[in-house]
Each structure stands twice: as C-alpha cells, then as structure tokens.
Design a protein around this motif. Sequence first.
Motif, short mmCIF file in Angstrom:
data_model
loop_
_atom_site.label_atom_id
_atom_site.label_comp_id
_atom_site.label_asym_id
_atom_site.label_seq_id
_atom_site.Cartn_x
_atom_site.Cartn_y
_atom_site.Cartn_z
N ALA A 28 0.34 -1.53 0.20
CA ALA A 28 -0.08 -0.28 -0.35
C ALA A 28 0.98 1.70 -0.26
O ALA A 28 1.85 1.00 0.82
N ASP A 30 0.53 4.07 0.91
CA ASP A 30 -0.20 5.46 1.57
C ASP A 30 0.70 6.82 1.77
O ASP A 30 0.81 7.26 3.21
N LYS A 52 -0.84 -0.66 -4.01
CA LYS A 52 -1.41 -0.26 -4.03
C LYS A 52 -1.85 1.65 -4.57
O LYS A 52 -1.54 1.80 -3.05
N THR A 137 -13.91 -2.06 7.62
CA THR A 137 -13.78 -2.02 9.43
C THR A 137 -14.27 -1.43 10.01
O THR A 137 -13.88 -1.65 11.63
N PRO A 195 -6.58 -6.82 3.77
CA PRO A 195 -4.99 -5.42 4.53
C PRO A 195 -5.18 -6.05 6.12
O PRO A 195 -5.87 -7.56 7.11
N GLY A 196 -4.68 -5.54 6.92
CA GLY A 196 -4.55 -5.27 8.88
C GLY A 196 -3.75 -6.52 8.79
O GLY A 196 -3.59 -7.13 9.65
N ARG A 198 0.27 -8.02 9.25
CA ARG A 198 1.34 -7.54 10.39
C ARG A 198 2.40 -8.51 10.76
O ARG A 198 2.02 -9.86 11.39
N GLN A 207 -4.11 -0.43 13.87
CA GLN A 207 -4.44 -2.30 13.17
C GLN A 207 -5.62 -2.00 14.16
O GLN A 207 -4.81 -2.90 15.46
N VAL A 225 -2.31 -7.25 1.50
CA VAL A 225 -1.74 -5.92 1.65
C VAL A 225 -1.83 -5.22 2.87
O VAL A 225 -1.64 -5.47 3.90
N VAL A 226 0.20 -4.89 2.54
CA VAL A 226 0.89 -4.24 3.52
C VAL A 226 1.71 -3.14 3.34
O VAL A 226 1.97 -2.47 1.94
N GLY A 227 1.27 -2.29 4.70
CA GLY A 227 1.52 -0.99 3.77
C GLY A 227 2.63 -0.67 4.48
O GLY A 227 3.88 -0.82 4.54
N ARG A 228 1.70 -0.07 5.92
CA ARG A 228 3.85 0.80 7.20
C ARG A 228 4.89 0.14 7.56
O ARG A 228 5.98 0.35 7.30
N PRO A 229 4.36 -1.36 7.61
CA PRO A 229 5.34 -2.32 8.05
C PRO A 229 6.64 -2.85 6.25
O PRO A 229 7.96 -2.69 6.69
O1 C5P Z 1 0.08 -0.02 6.69
P1 C5P Z 1 -1.21 -0.43 6.61
O2 C5P Z 1 -0.68 -1.81 6.54
O3 C5P Z 1 -2.09 -0.84 8.46
O4 C5P Z 1 -2.19 0.04 6.45
C1 C5P Z 1 -3.31 -1.35 4.80
C2 C5P Z 1 -3.77 -0.57 4.04
O5 C5P Z 1 -5.08 -1.34 4.00
C3 C5P Z 1 -4.05 1.26 4.29
O6 C5P Z 1 -4.28 1.10 2.47
C4 C5P Z 1 -5.76 1.24 4.65
O7 C5P Z 1 -6.54 1.60 4.11
C5 C5P Z 1 -6.41 -0.24 3.86
N1 C5P Z 1 -7.54 -0.66 4.81
C6 C5P Z 1 -7.17 -1.46 5.59
N2 C5P Z 1 -8.13 -1.87 6.09
C7 C5P Z 1 -9.24 -2.18 5.63
C8 C5P Z 1 -9.87 -1.98 4.97
C9 C5P Z 1 -8.38 -0.96 4.04
O8 C5P Z 1 -6.32 -1.49 6.55
N3 C5P Z 1 -10.59 -3.18 6.26
#
Ligand code: C5P
Length: 249
Positions: A28, A30, A52, A137, A195-196, A198, A207, A225-229
């Motif tokens: 992600a 972001d 993403k 969520t 997502p969510g 870790r 989260q 989907v993994v963002g900040r980690p």
């Molecule tokens: O940084 P992190 O891994 O928390 O990013 C998760 C990504 O998934 C973000 O773009 C967030 O908006 C998205 N997302 C989420 N939880 C959801 C739906 C989408 O964290 N239920």
Amino acid sequence: MHAALPNRIPEIGVSYRSHDPRQRLIVALDVSTAAAAQKIVVAVGDSAFTYKVGMQLYTAEGPQVVRDLIASGRRVFLDLKYHDIPNTVGAAVAEAAKLDVSMLTVHAAGTGKMLRTAVDAAKARPGLMVLAVTVLTSLDSHDLENIGVRGTVEDSVVRLATIALANGCHGVVASAREASTLRAELGEMFAIVTPGVRPAGTSAGDQVRIVTPAEAIASGASHIVVGRPITEAADPAAEARAILGQMSG
Ligand code: C5P
C-alpha cells in the motif's frame, strides 16, 4: 519512475491463489507525493509487483502516478472504492481500464446494476479484477443499525459479498476473520484481498484486529495488503522478503 522490471507479470489464475507469493503481496502506497511513492517502489525492488494506490496518493498526484508505476513494470491496485450511480461508476471504471490498472474497488452496497456496469466496463482491460468492499471494518453492528441494516456485521458481509459475486465481481476486500467465513460460505473461486496484516512479532500500529501473513493466507486470503510494515521499514526489500517467507511458510 525508473527501475523497470524485466518482464511483464503474468495475470493471476482463476482461483487467484498463485503459488508465487510475490503475486499475492500488495504494497500500500499510503503517501502523498509521487516522489515518496517512487522511493518505496525502488526500495522494494522485485520483492513485490503490485502497489495499492488509494485516495490519498491519487487525490494528491492524479493518474500520472498510476501511469508511471505501470510504465515501470508494476501492477496497480486502484483503491478508490467507487460508489455512485451505475453510469458514473461505469465511466470511472472505463477510465481506470484505460490506465491499465490490474485491480480496483467498488462498494458492494452500490448493488446489482452498479456492480454489473462496473464489471462490464472493466472488460475493456482483460484481467482487470473488480473487487467489492463489503462492510468497512470501521463500522460495527450499531453503525449498521443506525442506517437501518439489521443483523450482525458478518451477515452483512456475506450478503454483500454474495451480491458482488452474483453480479460478476472477481473478489472482495475482507479482513482475515471475514475471509474464513466467506470461503466457507462462498467457495474458492474468487479473490479475497486482506489488509490489516502485520509480520509476526511487529507492532499493530492503529490496526485493531491484525493477523500475520501466514494467518491471512490460512484464512483464505488470495492476496494480502501490507502498508507501513514495508513502507516505513529501514530496509523495505528485506521486510517484503520476510513477509513473502511467512506467506509461504
Ligand atoms: O499500513 P497498513 O498495512 O495498515 O495499511 C493497510 C492498507 O489497507 C491501508 O491502505 C488501509 O487503508 C487499507 N485497509 C485497511 N483495513 C481495511 C480496509 C483497507 O487497513 N479494513
């Protein structure tokens, strides 16, 4: 955007559960500038192919950031969660197809005609996956009750996912907890993007309910989907590789 990948990435198979974890990891982006996004993409290297782009980066930088990612050999998951009248959503999906994105999101609550119009418009770009968001969520059963929706959140998730798949969507965005219910109720032949996530042994951040990559895959996620980690890691490529290892293990 530089650092092009050597080959075009093959499209994902129908069950959407590729054996190659790199096909299933989505990073992600972001961030609010194309420069920050590019820095992450270069740092991740060939550990992940799909990025993403959500409303923050898209609102700040527009479609050029998507074009640049695709020109550099990456795939884009355009997460703008379209929800409007069918004609408007169909027109937006047609533009996303022209951009050559690989995945995009719509709200399942837009229901039948909107979803079918989105799926039809997506056919202009073979392989473009239309993913439905069911219940955000951030909402609980009280929030749903306030807008006149009875029953548990889980009931609503399954109902909305059923509507999405019946109208041609290729999958849904769902938490790991929802993923196992959806697999049990609706089977295997659709994508679940979760997502969510870790990596084992890291902090949750903001989260609330988090799972490890292995747990997400075991719950039935086809993609995570993994963002900040990854994006905030000192070494994003190493972090991505660790996550790939946990997905396979
Ligand atoms: O940084 P992190 O891994 O928390 O990013 C998760 C990504 O998934 C973000 O773009 C967030 O908006 C998205 N997302 C989420 N939880 C959801 C739906 C989408 O964290 N239920």
